[in-house]
Design a protein around this motif. Structure first.
Motif, PDB file in Angstrom:
ATOM      1  N   SER A   1       0.044  -1.381   1.261  1.00  0.00           N
ATOM      2  CA  SER A   1      -0.437  -0.123   0.875  1.00  0.00           C
ATOM      3  C   SER A   1      -1.141  -0.463  -0.325  1.00  0.00           C
ATOM      4  O   SER A   1      -0.866  -1.502  -1.171  1.00  0.00           O
ATOM      5  N   TYR A   2      -1.998   0.429  -0.568  1.00  0.00           N
ATOM      6  CA  TYR A   2      -2.893   0.185  -1.560  1.00  0.00           C
ATOM      7  C   TYR A   2      -2.246   0.505  -3.141  1.00  0.00           C
ATOM      8  O   TYR A   2      -2.695   0.105  -4.101  1.00  0.00           O
TER       9      TYR A   2
ATOM     10  N   ALA B   1       2.369   8.394   1.856  1.00  0.00           N
ATOM     11  CA  ALA B   1       2.410   7.000   0.899  1.00  0.00           C
ATOM     12  C   ALA B   1       2.597   7.496  -0.691  1.00  0.00           C
ATOM     13  O   ALA B   1       3.159   6.841  -1.311  1.00  0.00           O
TER      14      ALA B   1
ATOM     15  N   CYS C   1       5.675   6.527  -3.229  1.00  0.00           N
ATOM     16  CA  CYS C   1       5.488   5.863  -4.191  1.00  0.00           C
ATOM     17  C   CYS C   1       5.837   6.738  -5.520  1.00  0.00           C
ATOM     18  O   CYS C   1       6.563   6.093  -6.348  1.00  0.00           O
TER      19      CYS C   1
ATOM     20  N   THR D   1       0.827  -0.742  -3.835  1.00  0.00           N
ATOM     21  CA  THR D   1       1.477  -1.563  -4.212  1.00  0.00           C
ATOM     22  C   THR D   1       1.077  -2.093  -5.606  1.00  0.00           C
ATOM     23  O   THR D   1      -0.236  -2.622  -5.547  1.00  0.00           O
TER      24      THR D   1
ATOM     25  N   VAL E   1      -5.158   6.663   0.152  1.00  0.00           N
ATOM     26  CA  VAL E   1      -3.870   6.774   0.475  1.00  0.00           C
ATOM     27  C   VAL E   1      -3.417   8.117   1.039  1.00  0.00           C
ATOM     28  O   VAL E   1      -4.010   9.084   0.970  1.00  0.00           O
TER      29      VAL E   1
ATOM     30  N   GLN F   1       4.334  -4.176   5.943  1.00  0.00           N
ATOM     31  CA  GLN F   1       3.639  -3.004   5.618  1.00  0.00           C
ATOM     32  C   GLN F   1       2.974  -3.336   4.429  1.00  0.00           C
ATOM     33  O   GLN F   1       3.124  -3.790   3.485  1.00  0.00           O
TER      34      GLN F   1
END
Length: 138
Positions: free
Chosen positions: A61-62, A101, A105, A64, A97, A59
């Motif tokens: 994700s921006y 997401a 977060c 992260t 995003v 996976q």
């Protein structure tokens, strides 16, 4: 379905390579498919290991490694909705995003999503304040 144990994998490969049994006989003996035996033999030859490979795709994700930026955004805009936080993040980083997401977060960072509550004259807390910008009214 769970991966076969490394012990069973070693026995299957040993039966084929050491005992010189055919792939079909090994498959019948261990009650597995012929293709599994072929796959394990090939994995042993090329990788030297019979460890099961990780399942699924990784996976991405921006969000992260952007925890500090998200914390700053929430600190600057504590009453922002998920959609507004996504828009702020896109403006700040150039990467959009999804709401899901962003929600994951915020949960990971243990940031509250509780909005301001309207207080009645008696001091009771009522339903959350609905801002006109959320509803699209001027």
């Amino acid at each position: 379905m769970k991966a076969y144990s490394v012990d069973l994998r070693k026995k299957i490969v040993a039966a084929h390579l050491v005992e010189k049994m055919s792939i079909r006989k090994v498959a019948t003996r261990f009650l597995v498919s012929k293709s599994l035996v072929q796959k394990l033999v090939k994995q042993q030859r090329f990788e030297g290991s019979l460890q099961p490979k990780p399942r699924g795709k990784p996976q991405f994700s921006y969000l992260t490694n952007r925890e500090t930026e998200v914390r700053e955004m929430v600190g600057e805009h504590p009453d922002a909705t998920l959609v507004e936080l996504c828009e702020l993040f896109a403006q700040k980083t150039g990467h959009s995003v999804s709401r899901a997401a962003m929600c994951r977060c915020l949960q990971k960072l243990e940031l509250p999503r509780k909005k301001n509550m309207v207080q009645s004259p008696s001091g009771d807390r009522k339903s959350p304040k609905i801002k006109s910008r959320v509803l699209g009214k001027n």
